[in-house]
Design an enzyme around this catalytic site. Structure first.
Site, mmCIF file in Angstrom:
data_model
loop_
_atom_site.group_PDB
_atom_site.id
_atom_site.type_symbol
_atom_site.label_atom_id
_atom_site.label_comp_id
_atom_site.label_asym_id
_atom_site.label_seq_id
_atom_site.Cartn_x
_atom_site.Cartn_y
_atom_site.Cartn_z
ATOM 1 C CD GLU B 160 10.345 -7.135 33.573
ATOM 2 O OE1 GLU B 160 10.383 -5.787 33.033
ATOM 3 O OE2 GLU B 160 11.365 -7.057 34.451
ATOM 4 C CG MET B 161 10.300 -6.312 27.140
ATOM 5 S SD MET B 161 11.219 -4.862 27.167
ATOM 6 C CE MET B 161 11.093 -4.631 25.076
#
Lengths: 107, 360
Positions: B160-161
């Protein structure tokens, strides 16, 4: 009064073995909540989990030393669970996160 | 005041030797506690509630719930909003929380499945954060016990991030204008991961669905919704049994169910390995602002509200893990249309979200 009625119902359906369990060691599940947030039992003394709700529930614990899982309990099902190790047992319904309680097991 | 669950959802190194698939389990000796013979007793159920009683169950709360260990402050919410919209919380400086939970898409992303680091598709649809303040457990599979815990999950996840917390702290410490904001929100404390989590969670708790026509009807304005929608409300609560899980003012009890979607994703089953009903089970989403939140289901596999109703009417794949509540409904064409009319009364005219100027 509710628990007394339950104890009588158990005596009728399941016989004396279950009915001998003290009525105050019964946990009801109506409305997606356990009827008590905490109960104290002695090691070896069963707690009856009664699904008196109108939907399927589960009762389980991942607490080390007292793991158990009753599976999917349909409405009207009563399941005795006997704890073997002293300590606090965190009990949940795997389906409904609003159902959580602690069984305090003493020696 | 809400008390959070004390059992970590992830603490599931369970060794369950036997799992009953039905309520009629035989005696079974597990490694520790003993599950005895299940029996069936007669339980008297309350009669179906009147329409008026049903309506009472859906009255919206007057306050937002904040946990005791992270009470609301304006400074915290303001900081949290900046962090929520700041792409510098991702390693590549291109994703913020708002990338997948955008106010423009009902605080989701409008996609069947989320898009993560390096634009790779994720496994599930980005859930909305609307009304997260009222959630009991977080993520589709319930692996986050609190909103604070949830907030740090996607930041760190490599898919994700992709931002390790130590690097995030270093980066934020290098942005001078963040320091006074953290100081205002957490006086006397250096910038820390738990402060980031608390600030983001505080902001997220302020995102509450607006007053919808349904709410006006609940409060007594009979003209607030159509007759079609009123019939749909009755179907929702009776024949279709939607309210068995989509209950209360936010239309969810946060329960986990396999609703029969053809997916290999086992959802909550990953964390509750021995529990049959947890296999393919995902958290029941709320239904507020539903028109802005498609496509639907945990995998974004259903495009429209009409198709969602068709799925439930059919019942999906029959398998052992499927919820007992999922059965063919045999809804009429009119009942389906009424359900759609009702669900659309849960949409509100929310004010546009103002994107904050970010610290430099």
């Amino acid at each position: 009064m509710k628990t007394l009625k339950f104890a009588m119902a158990v005596a009728f359906v399941a016989g004396a073995a279950v009915a001998a369990v003290a009525a105050d060691k019964t946990i009801n599940q109506k409305g997606k909540v356990f009827s008590q947030t905490e109960i104290t039992v002695k090691k070896g003394e069963p707690v009856n989990f009664l699904n008196d709700d109108n939907i399927v529930h589960n009762v389980m614990s991942t607490t080390t030393g007292n793991e158990f899982n009753v599976g999917a309990a349909k409405p009207g099902t009563v399941t005795p669970v006997t704890f073997k190790a002293a300590g606090d047992v965190r009990v949940i319904c795997a389906i409904h996160p609003s159902m959580k309680m602690v069984v305090k097991v003493t020696d | 005041m809400r008390m959070f669950m004390s059992v970590p959802a992830q603490a599931v190194a369970v060794i369950v030797l036997v799992v009953a698939a039905t309520g009629h389990s035989s005696s079974m000796a597990l490694a520790q506690a003993v599950v005895g013979q299940a029996t069936v007793v007669n339980v008297v159920q309350a009669p179906t509630a009147s329409l008026e009683k049903m309506r009472d169950e859906y009255r919206r709360p007057k306050t937002i719930t904040f946990p005791k260990d992270n009470p609301y402050t304006a400074a915290k919410a303001s900081l949290g909003k900046k962090l929520y919209f700041d792409t510098r919380l991702s390693a590549a400086n291109v994703q913020s929380c708002a990338s997948c939970h955008s106010p423009g898409f009902g605080f989701g992303d409008g996609l069947p499945k989320g898009v993560g680091n390096e634009m790779k598709a994720l496994g599930r649809r980005s859930p909305t954060i609307i009304n997260a303040a009222y959630g009991q457990i977080f993520m589709w599979d319930g692996r986050a016990e609190t909103l604070e815990e949830q907030a740090l999950g996607p930041i760190q996840a490599d898919v994700e991030m992709n931002m390790p917390l130590d690097k995030l702290l270093k980066r934020l410490n290098g942005i001078p204008e963040y320091k006074p904001l953290f100081e205002a929100a957490f006086p006397g404390k250096a910038i820390a991961a738990d402060s980031i989590a608390k600030a983001i969670a505080t902001y997220e708790r302020t995102i509450v669905s607006g007053i919808a026509p349904f709410d006006a009807w609940i409060e007594g304005n009979e003209k607030a919704i159509s007759e079609d929608a009123k019939r749909g409300f009755t179907v929702f609560n009776t024949k279709a049994q939607c309210s068995a899980c989509h209950s209360g003012w936010n239309f969810t009890d946060d329960s986990f169910h396999d609703i029969g979607l053809p997916s290999d994703d086992i959802g909550r089953g990953k964390f509750l390995k021995g529990v049959i009903k947890a296999q393919h089970a995902f958290k029941t989403p709320g239904l507020r602002e539903i028109s802005a939140r498609g496509p639907y289901m945990h995998d974004g596999s259903v495009a429209t509200i009409e198709d969602v109703i068709e799925h439930y009417d059919h019942g999906g794949i029959s398998r052992e893990s499927r919820s007992d509540a999922i059965v063919p409904l045999k809804l009429t064409k009119q009942e389906k249309a009424d359900l759609v009319a009702f669900l659309k009364t849960l949409d509100s005219d929310v004010d546009p979200t103002v994107v904050p100027n970010l610290p430099r």
